[in-house]
Design an enzyme around this catalytic site. Structure first.
Site, PDB file in Angstrom:
ATOM      1  CE1 TYR A   1      64.289  68.896  71.702  1.00 30.61           C
ATOM      2  CE2 TYR A   1      65.240  71.022  71.135  1.00 30.61           C
ATOM      3  CZ  TYR A   1      65.382  69.665  71.347  1.00 30.61           C
ATOM      4  OH  TYR A   1      66.599  69.073  71.213  1.00 30.61           O
TER       5      TYR A   1
ATOM      6  NE  ARG B   1      75.895  65.589  75.662  1.00 28.19           N
ATOM      7  CZ  ARG B   1      75.166  66.670  75.345  1.00 28.19           C
ATOM      8  NH1 ARG B   1      74.963  67.619  76.230  1.00 28.19           N
ATOM      9  NH2 ARG B   1      74.634  66.779  74.136  1.00 28.19           N
TER      10      ARG B   1
ATOM     11  CE  LYS C   1      67.180  67.665  69.204  1.00 27.45           C
ATOM     12  NZ  LYS C   1      67.996  68.785  68.709  1.00 27.45           N
TER      13      LYS C   1
ATOM     14  CD  GLU D   1      69.467  65.444  69.646  1.00 30.07           C
ATOM     15  OE1 GLU D   1      69.815  66.450  70.290  1.00 30.07           O
ATOM     16  OE2 GLU D   1      69.500  65.389  68.400  1.00 30.07           O
ATOM     17  CG  ASP D   2      70.579  64.894  74.125  1.00 30.34           C
ATOM     18  OD1 ASP D   2      71.353  65.715  73.613  1.00 30.34           O
ATOM     19  OD2 ASP D   2      69.468  65.208  74.567  1.00 30.34           O
TER      20      ASP D   2
ATOM     21  CG  ASP E   1      70.709  68.332  66.447  1.00 32.10           C
ATOM     22  OD1 ASP E   1      70.899  69.066  65.452  1.00 32.10           O
ATOM     23  OD2 ASP E   1      70.070  68.701  67.437  1.00 32.10           O
ATOM     24  CG  ASP E   2      73.657  66.351  71.034  1.00 27.12           C
ATOM     25  OD1 ASP E   2      72.798  67.155  71.435  1.00 27.12           O
ATOM     26  OD2 ASP E   2      73.482  65.124  71.025  1.00 27.12           O
TER      27      ASP E   2
ATOM     28  CG  ASN F   1      69.688  73.789  75.568  1.00 24.12           C
ATOM     29  OD1 ASN F   1      69.895  72.632  75.934  1.00 24.12           O
ATOM     30  ND2 ASN F   1      69.793  74.172  74.307  1.00 24.12           N
TER      31      ASN F   1
END
Length: 592
Positions: A120, A173, A191, A263-264, A286-287, A429
């Site tokens: 990850y 993203r 994930k 996610e993203d 999650d973001d 990150n």
């Protein structure tokens, strides 16, 4: 030296073979045994016992040495250490997942501190950028905008029927790397690997999905090795209808309780999809929510280190995207729950800076989007972070905009000048996007800082004291939340679930952790954290009557532990005494 072969235990299935010149004959089929060698869920490498090898008809297809699973793990670690490049280590791990699923999860689960940065963040970011070079075998579903009208049929192609958790991205993203299009598949795969390794969710119950609507990454559009749709992103009503159909198709295929983790996605889509779907589906982002929960957990732990309350602090965010807004919203809820401060009042202690400067009411330049508006306060416009820090004198500075090094020496020195123990969170990150390193934070605040980061930093010595920086990784939160949701059958995931997860995680931080600068439990304890978080969520769910799994378990933690995936090999793991194999074959090769 000869040996006496094993007496046949049962027999392999017999297949009828018809030949043109010899008529019909009967020959043993090797398909079942070969399935055990080709199916990563069944494959045990050299862990197959002699009895299994002969019963399955694979005797002779493997080297004669029989290894325990622990010996195989040791071998994998030695192989990993041969690779100096982290991306090569990532590729090795993914290849192992393709070959031997149980060995992969044993290796990852029992070596989390070493291997999580490989499977990850931060290595997965580079893996996504180079996904087109390294793609070998499918590990999830790719659904394109041109599959619109047939998404359910695509889901039918996935071979598992008992899917409980989906992680989905459209790749717009990815981490702090921007639009990676279909190459963002590394994120759902990574994930869900953590779902299993860190929370014991059964791998066959997970499904990574990438929705390919194109990419605005011009470099990828011109790259011969890009493996997605080669046009710019589809937006507007066609895109929204596509997402709607996807959500409905998941429920049709797998049921209303199937967890869908977003996610993203880009900021402009992430917030509106969360609000649109959160009360209709079992879903979270999650973001926004996972990052908020892990950050608030770190802040609650920092209160222990500074002997303060939330209401004692002024919070300043560098960034006002999904992560920052999510953290700010959950912070306000935490102040209301823990200290009785109404959310509207709590928000007055939270300030934000975006790319156009400090977010203030009636900002003349750039305006303010709807999701930022609750954090726009009366103040004159300001643009530079250095000036904003001097003006507001925050006690807690949080970075979530992926601007490397923005917490410079001057800002860190200022934070230490008006705070006895400044709290600094560099959450962006991968590692090269962090707002400051742990070492710089300690050096420029003369050791006063209470620090956490989103990516890992190595321990170091400061002023004769060993510092072990705490990593505020979402992996502390989303596997445990998902495990709790799946086990209790929660239909809709509220912010209270994530606040409960944050509190449970903060409660696990010990004085020994704080003494070495950690605001989170050691990463090697993360699976225990996931189980404790899931048990806490179960308690909340049954108290709030949002659980649908009945009867209610008396011992929530014991019930959750009973649901966990077992990555240990089944069957006989040692040579039975009745096999008259030569002694030297049974010894490790190193002793031959």
């Amino acid at each position: 030296m000869s040996y006496k072969p094993l007496d046949r235990i049962g027999s392999r299935p017999m297949a009828t073979r018809v030949t043109a010149d010899r008529g019909t004959s009967v020959a043993p089929s090797t398909v079942p045994g070969m399935d055990y060698l080709r199916n990563p869920k069944l494959f045990k490498g050299m862990g197959f016992s002699l009895e299994e090898r002969q019963a399955l008809g694979i005797h002779g297809l493997l080297p004669p040495r029989i290894k325990t699973q622990d010996e195989q793990v040791d071998n994998c670690l030695r192989n990993l250490n041969r690779y100096e490049n982290k991306l090569n280590q990532y590729v090795y791990m993914i290849d192992l997942l393709d070959r031997n699923e149980r060995l992969f999860y044993k290796l990852l689960s029992e070596n989390v501190q070493k291997l999580m940065p490989i499977v990850y963040t931060p290595t997965v970011g580079e893996a996504c950028q180079k996904f087109g070079y390294t793609f070998k075998r499918p590990q999830g579903l790719f659904i394109t905008i041109y599959d619109k009208g047939h998404i359910y049929d695509i889901l039918q192609n996935w071979p598992e029927n008992d899917v409980r958790a989906i992680v989905v991205t459209d790749g717009e993203r990815i981490l702090g790397l921007g639009d990676l299009g279909v190459h963002g598949m590394g994120i759902p795969v990574g994930k869900l690997a953590l779902y299993t390794a860190l929370a014991g969710i059964k791998p066959h119950q997970t499904l990574p999905i990438t929705l390919d609507v194109g990419t605005n990454n011009q470099k990828f559009l011109e790259d011969a090795d890009y493996v997605g749709l080669r046009h710019r992103r589809v937006t507007g009503q066609d895109y929204d209808d596509f997402i709607d159909e996807f959500m409905d198709a998941v429920v049709q295929r797998y049921g209303q309780n199937t967890l869908i983790q977003f996610e993203d996605f880009g900021n402009h889509n992430a917030f509106r999809f969360l609000e649109k779907y959160r009360n209709k589906f079992c879903t979270f982002n999650d973001d926004i929510q996972g990052t908020a929960s892990v950050a608030v957990a770190g802040i609650l732990a920092a209160l222990k280190a500074t002997d303060t309350k939330l209401s004692d602090h002024t919070f300043l965010f560098q960034g006002a995207g999904e992560a920052a807004i999510g953290i700010a919203q959950l912070l306000a809820k935490a102040m209301e729950k823990r200290e009785g401060i109404p959310e509207a009042e709590a928000r007055k202690q939270i300030w934000m800076k975006d790319s156009k400067g400090l977010i203030v009411k009636d900002r003349p330049e750039g305006g303010i989007s709807q999701h930022k508006a609750p954090f726009a306060h009366e103040h004159e416009p300001m643009k530079e972070l250095e000036d904003i820090v001097k003006e507001l004198k925050p006690s807690c500075l949080i970075g979530a905009a992926a601007i490397s090094g923005v917490f410079n020496q001057g800002i860190l020195e200022d934070m230490a000048s008006f705070n006895k123990r400044p709290i600094v969170f560099a959450l962006s990150n991968p590692t090269d996007k962090a707002e400051c390193t742990a070492e710089d934070a300690y050096k420029h605040t003369k050791g006063q800082v209470v620090y956490a980061s989103g990516s890992p930093f190595e321990p170091f010595d400061y002023d004769g004291k060993r510092v072990e920086p705490g990593q505020g990784n979402n992996a502390y939160i989303f596997p445990g939340v998902s495990l709790g949701v799946i086990c209790t059958g929660i239909h809709h995931i509220s912010d209270e679930v994530f606040l409960g997860a944050a509190e449970a995680l903060a409660d696990m931080v010990t004085p020994e952790d704080l003494a070495v600068g950690r605001l989170y439990p050691p990463i090697e304890k993360i699976k225990d954290c996931s189980i404790k978080i899931a048990a806490n969520i179960a308690n909340i769910a049954y108290e709030d009557q949002t659980a649908s799994t009945y009867p209610e378990p008396k011992d929530k933690e014991e019930f959750i532990r009973s649901q966990l995936y077992n990555y240990e090999y089944d069957g006989v793991s040692a040579l039975p005494e009745r096999y008259d194999w030569p002694e030297e074959v049974q010894k490790p090769f190193s002793k031959l």
